[in-house]
Design a protein around this motif. Structure first.
Motif, PDB file in Angstrom:
ATOM      1  N   ALA A 296       0.842  -1.213   0.000  1.00 22.01           N
ATOM      2  CA  ALA A 296       0.000   0.000   0.000  1.00 22.01           C
ATOM      3  C   ALA A 296       0.870   1.254   0.000  1.00 22.01           C
ATOM      4  CB  ALA A 296      -0.926  -0.004   1.219  1.00 22.01           C
ATOM      5  N   TYR A 354      -1.780  -6.363  -5.840  1.00 17.20           N
ATOM      6  CA  TYR A 354      -1.105  -5.104  -6.162  1.00 17.20           C
ATOM      7  C   TYR A 354      -1.715  -4.020  -5.270  1.00 17.20           C
ATOM      8  CZ  TYR A 354       0.146  -7.388 -10.654  1.00 17.20           C
ATOM      9  OH  TYR A 354       0.623  -8.239 -11.621  1.00 17.20           O
ATOM     10  N   ALA A 355      -1.082  -2.856  -5.238  1.00 13.88           N
ATOM     11  CA  ALA A 355      -1.620  -1.777  -4.391  1.00 13.88           C
ATOM     12  C   ALA A 355      -3.090  -1.492  -4.722  1.00 13.88           C
ATOM     13  CB  ALA A 355      -0.776  -0.512  -4.567  1.00 13.88           C
ATOM     14  N   ASP A 356      -3.434  -1.569  -6.000  1.00 11.69           N
ATOM     15  CA  ASP A 356      -4.789  -1.142  -6.364  1.00 11.69           C
ATOM     16  C   ASP A 356      -5.863  -2.220  -6.203  1.00 11.69           C
ATOM     17  OD1 ASP A 356      -4.309  -2.769  -8.504  1.00 11.69           O
ATOM     18  OD2 ASP A 356      -4.359  -1.180 -10.017  1.00 11.69           O
ATOM     19  N   ASN A 357      -5.490  -3.432  -5.779  1.00 10.86           N
ATOM     20  CA  ASN A 357      -6.576  -4.398  -5.505  1.00 10.86           C
ATOM     21  C   ASN A 357      -6.560  -4.911  -4.053  1.00 10.86           C
ATOM     22  OD1 ASN A 357      -4.520  -6.280  -5.534  1.00 10.86           O
ATOM     23  ND2 ASN A 357      -5.212  -7.350  -7.371  1.00 10.86           N
ATOM     24  N   GLN A 359      -7.925  -3.496  -1.572  1.00  8.88           N
ATOM     25  CA  GLN A 359      -9.290  -3.332  -1.058  1.00  8.88           C
ATOM     26  C   GLN A 359     -10.188  -4.483  -1.529  1.00  8.88           C
ATOM     27  OE1 GLN A 359     -10.548  -0.821   0.987  1.00  8.88           O
ATOM     28  NE2 GLN A 359     -12.537  -1.887   0.943  1.00  8.88           N
TER      29      GLN A 359
END
Ligand code: BGC
Length: 379
Positions: A296, A354-357, A359
């Motif tokens: 993150a 990855y950072a964007d998944n 959540q």
């Protein structure tokens, strides 16, 4: 992450219903795969986990225990501190204490043949958990992830981080050449070979055309393995690589790491060598909370999420089947040859984090809370 989170309530309910339909005797049948049903209230299950130094095994142990207890079984859960003789003794003790079934995540997959023979002689079914137990005919079932595919995903995340591929698998803009270094897991863990092979096969074309340069020349699993998956060992090897190979002013662009604990050791070595603001792409595995925070924060690039709740569920389902005198359903009967036989297996799928998944994969599924991701500490 608390214990309750690890055992999907729906599965527990289904299992409990199925179990209610079972009963009878038969634990003494010398062929575990044809043993008759064991009454749940009388059944005792030994669960041998390798270590508590990695949070995934604590989670696995807790989830398997909770799932089995929800069905009324008595559970003997032991962690062996990554000590092979201790794990062998723990399993001996489980058998002595009257285990009706064993679930084992081995430290050294080749070191338990004696224990497994004793188990077989007593008609005790054995389920290998996550790691294959080798060189024994007395392994009845294997629950794990698609370990080759985990390696493919690790290498894919390295290629995505370098910009050679896009996250959707299409070709990226970057052409390199990029300096990369490879790390592998412990040579006594069968999984380490599957992870490495999946990664090697994925990276091979890019090494062959010069896009990737393994500057140290250390390319074989023997050269890059990390005994017992130790973070400190990986940190030391990274430090050595920086000194031996990168003191000419060249930079490391990417590191294939097969486990988050190793990734954190590698990152520490890189930070100590001044890479803080320009961190190479570092991969991982297990979505450990400290590494999820690093992802993150943009420090570690990726990890692999293997949902231990699902693995625990499969182990519990297989245990329940054996104790009911049934053969558990396998979805792979060809991949896992343990040197003596192909062990029927149930494989689960994994995902790249990855950072964007973070959540969608980890928070929305309840694996980690948003607060845990923010702090990097499991609650
Ligand atoms: C497991 C991985 C884990 C590694 C180190 C392997 O056998 O499959 O999930 O990262 O052991 O504990």
């Amino acid at each position: 992450m608390n214990v309750k989170k690890f055992f999907a309530a729906a599965t527990a309910a289904t299992l409990a219903l199925t179990l209610a339909a079972c009963g009878g005797e038969g634990a003494g049948d010398p062929d575990p795969t044809t043993a008759g049903p064991v009454d749940a209230v009388d059944a005792r299950i030994g669960v041998a986990m390798p270590t508590q130094t990695s949070e995934r095994w604590i989670a696995d142990g807790a989830a398997v225990e909770a799932g089995l207890e929800a069905l009324g079984y008595t559970v003997d859960l032991q962690f062996a501190g990554d000590d092979i003789p201790v794990q062998a003794q723990q399993i001996d003790q489980m058998i002595t204490n009257g285990a009706d079934l064993l679930i084992i995540a081995a430290i050294d997959g080749t070191a338990l043949a004696g224990q497994l023979q004793t188990a077989a002689d007593a008609g005790i079914p054995v389920i290998a958990y996550d790691r294959l137990i080798r060189d024994s005919a007395n392994v009845d079932f294997y629950v794990t992830f698609d370990n080759y595919q985990v390696g493919v995903q690790q290498a894919t995340s390295l290629l995505v981080g370098l910009g050679i591929l896009n996250a959707d698998g299409s070709a990226g803009d970057a052409t390199g050449p990029f300096n990369v270094e490879l790390f592998a897991g412990s040579l006594d863990d069968n999984n380490a070979f599957f992870f490495f092979e999946g990664a090697e096969d994925t990276l091979a074309p890019y090494v062959a055309d010069g896009t990737l340069v393994i500057k140290s020349g250390q390319t074989t699993i023997d050269q890059v393995a990390t005994l017992r998956w130790q973070q400190e060992t990986a940190q030391r090897r990274m430090e050595d690589l920086l000194t031996s190979t990168y003191s000419d002013g060249s930079k490391v662009d990417g590191v294939l790491s097969p486990y988050d604990g190793l990734s954190r050791g590698i990152i520490t070595a890189l930070q100590n060598a001044g890479y803080g603001d320009n961190m190479p792409v570092v991969t991982g595995q297990d979505a450990e909370i400290a590494s999820v925070k690093l992802i993150a924060d943009g420090v570690q690039f990726a990890s692999i999420f293997k949902d231990t709740r699902k693995l625990a569920d499969q182990a519990v389902i297989a245990a329940q089947d054996f104790l009911a005198g049934k053969t558990p359903e396998a979805n792979d009967t060809s991949t896992y040859d343990n040197g003596v036989k192909v062990v029927p297996s149930y494989l689960l799928e994994s995902d790249i984090v990855y950072a964007d998944n973070i959540q969608s994969l980890l928070v929305d599924s309840g694996y980690w809370t948003a607060d845990e991701v923010a702090s990097g500490i499991a609650e």
